[in-house]
Structure formats: structure tokens, C-alpha cells
Design an enzyme around this catalytic site. Sequence first.
Site, short mmCIF file in Angstrom:
data_model
loop_
_atom_site.label_atom_id
_atom_site.label_comp_id
_atom_site.label_asym_id
_atom_site.label_seq_id
_atom_site.Cartn_x
_atom_site.Cartn_y
_atom_site.Cartn_z
N CYS A 154 -10.25 -4.61 0.05
CA CYS A 154 -11.33 -3.61 0.10
C CYS A 154 -12.22 -3.74 -1.13
O CYS A 154 -11.88 -4.45 -2.10
CB CYS A 154 -10.73 -2.19 0.19
SG CYS A 154 -10.16 -1.55 -1.39
N CYS B 61 -3.99 0.62 -2.60
CA CYS B 61 -3.85 -0.59 -1.79
C CYS B 61 -2.78 -1.52 -2.37
O CYS B 61 -2.47 -1.46 -3.56
CB CYS B 61 -5.17 -1.35 -1.75
SG CYS B 61 -6.46 -0.56 -0.81
N GLU C 276 -3.00 -4.66 -3.05
CA GLU C 276 -3.53 -5.54 -4.10
C GLU C 276 -3.54 -4.83 -5.46
O GLU C 276 -3.14 -5.38 -6.48
CB GLU C 276 -4.97 -5.97 -3.77
CG GLU C 276 -5.10 -6.80 -2.51
CD GLU C 276 -5.34 -5.97 -1.26
OE1 GLU C 276 -4.74 -4.88 -1.14
OE2 GLU C 276 -6.12 -6.40 -0.42
N ASN D 30 0.85 -1.20 0.00
CA ASN D 30 0.00 0.00 0.00
C ASN D 30 0.88 1.24 0.00
O ASN D 30 1.96 1.27 0.61
CB ASN D 30 -1.01 0.01 1.15
CG ASN D 30 -0.40 -0.11 2.53
OD1 ASN D 30 0.65 -0.70 2.69
ND2 ASN D 30 -1.07 0.43 3.52
N ILE D 31 0.41 2.25 -0.73
CA ILE D 31 1.16 3.51 -0.88
C ILE D 31 0.20 4.65 -0.55
O ILE D 31 -0.72 4.93 -1.32
CB ILE D 31 1.70 3.64 -2.33
CG1 ILE D 31 2.54 2.42 -2.71
CG2 ILE D 31 2.52 4.94 -2.47
CD1 ILE D 31 2.88 2.33 -4.20
N GLU D 32 0.39 5.23 0.62
CA GLU D 32 -0.53 6.28 1.07
C GLU D 32 -0.08 7.66 0.58
O GLU D 32 0.97 7.81 -0.04
CB GLU D 32 -0.63 6.23 2.60
CG GLU D 32 -1.22 4.90 3.05
CD GLU D 32 -1.56 4.82 4.52
OE1 GLU D 32 -1.11 5.69 5.30
OE2 GLU D 32 -2.29 3.89 4.90
N CYS E 243 -10.58 -2.89 -4.55
CA CYS E 243 -9.66 -3.93 -5.02
C CYS E 243 -10.43 -5.15 -5.53
O CYS E 243 -10.04 -5.77 -6.52
CB CYS E 243 -8.69 -4.33 -3.92
SG CYS E 243 -7.46 -3.06 -3.59
N1 THU Z 1 -5.19 -1.52 2.54
C1 THU Z 1 -4.61 -2.34 1.62
O1 THU Z 1 -3.55 -2.02 1.05
N2 THU Z 1 -5.19 -3.53 1.35
C2 THU Z 1 -6.25 -4.04 2.03
O2 THU Z 1 -6.64 -5.18 1.79
C3 THU Z 1 -6.91 -3.23 3.08
C4 THU Z 1 -6.45 -1.82 3.18
C5 THU Z 1 -4.49 -0.28 2.91
C6 THU Z 1 -5.11 1.02 2.50
C7 THU Z 1 -4.53 1.95 3.53
O3 THU Z 1 -3.23 2.38 3.12
C8 THU Z 1 -4.37 1.12 4.77
O4 THU Z 1 -4.40 -0.24 4.33
C9 THU Z 1 -5.46 1.34 5.81
O5 THU Z 1 -6.71 1.21 5.25
#
Ligand code: THU
Length: 148
Positions: free
Chosen positions: A101, A63, A65, A52-54, A104
Site C-alpha cells: 500500500c 500491514c 510490510e 498484517n495486524i488488524e 508501506c
Molecule cells: N495489507 C497488507 O498487510 N499489506 C499489503 O500489501 C496490502 C494490504 C493488509 C491491510 C489489511 O489488514 C488487509 O491487508 C486488507 O487491506
Amino acid sequence: MLANEMTEKERMIRRLIKEALHAREFSYAPYSGYCVGAALLTQEGEIYTGCNIENAAYSPTNCAERTAFFKAVSEGRKHFIAIAVAGGPNGKTITQYAYPCGVCRQVMMEFCDPKEFEVISAKSENEYEIRPLEAYLPYGFGPANIAD
Ligand code: THU
């Protein structure tokens, strides 16, 4: 024969989980502190990983995935077998499963047969749940619905 096939599959599941846990180390999650890694197996047998890259503006966050899917599709891969996902608070042992999510799940629906594609949610190489995409996105809308 069947036992051998089971072993092969189990070995691949463990490998995918290992790759997902490794990818998780690259997670950029300064806002949620929730780090996720994913490993996507292509029909050709390659593994594409993602984390995941915020973002400070929050909504551009990607996310793990989708990172894995977009890496693979952008390199010409369009047929997928399974994805492993592992997530949890930064620096802590994973105690809960991370499930993809809704966004995804929809991206998976675009490229995968919901009855065939398998989603593996893992805490460790030995502790995981595996279900077809169909279980996560029942009555999903995909390319087949648009075609005549
Ligand atoms: N996130 C994912 O990368 N994959 C998931 O299956 C659930 C959520 C990330 C998004 C965000 O950066 C962090 O988790 C919190 O929601």
C-alpha cells in the site's frame, strides 16, 4: 559466474517467499479476512518477517510490510535488500499478487534506496513479480530530499 549469481539470487527470492508465506499464517485479519505475510532481507543477511495486524477500530491496522520493517528497525537494522509479500483471502489459494500500500511504500522510502531495494510480490515460490521500489513510488519523497 553470472549463472551462479543468478542461482544464488533465485534461491534467496524463494527463501524470502517461503518465509513470507509462513508469516502469513500468523496474520490477524478478522475484519477484512485478507491475510498478508512479508519477509524482509537485511544487508547483514538476516530475515525479518511480519504479518498484517488488524484492529476493531480499523485505522490502527498495521500491514505485513510495516510489521517486518518496524521489527527490524527496532532491533537496530537500517539497511535492506529486498522484501517479499504474499497476500490473499484467508484459507484460500493465492490467485492475485498483493502490492504494498502507499503507506508501506513511503516507509520503505525512508530506509531503502529506491533504485536498489527490490519488492517481490508472490503467489507462490514459483510465481512472483520483482521490481525496484522506484517502480512503486516514482518521484518519491525521502531522507535525501530533506538533506542539503
Ligand atoms: N495489507 C497488507 O498487510 N499489506 C499489503 O500489501 C496490502 C494490504 C493488509 C491491510 C489489511 O489488514 C488487509 O491487508 C486488507 O487491506
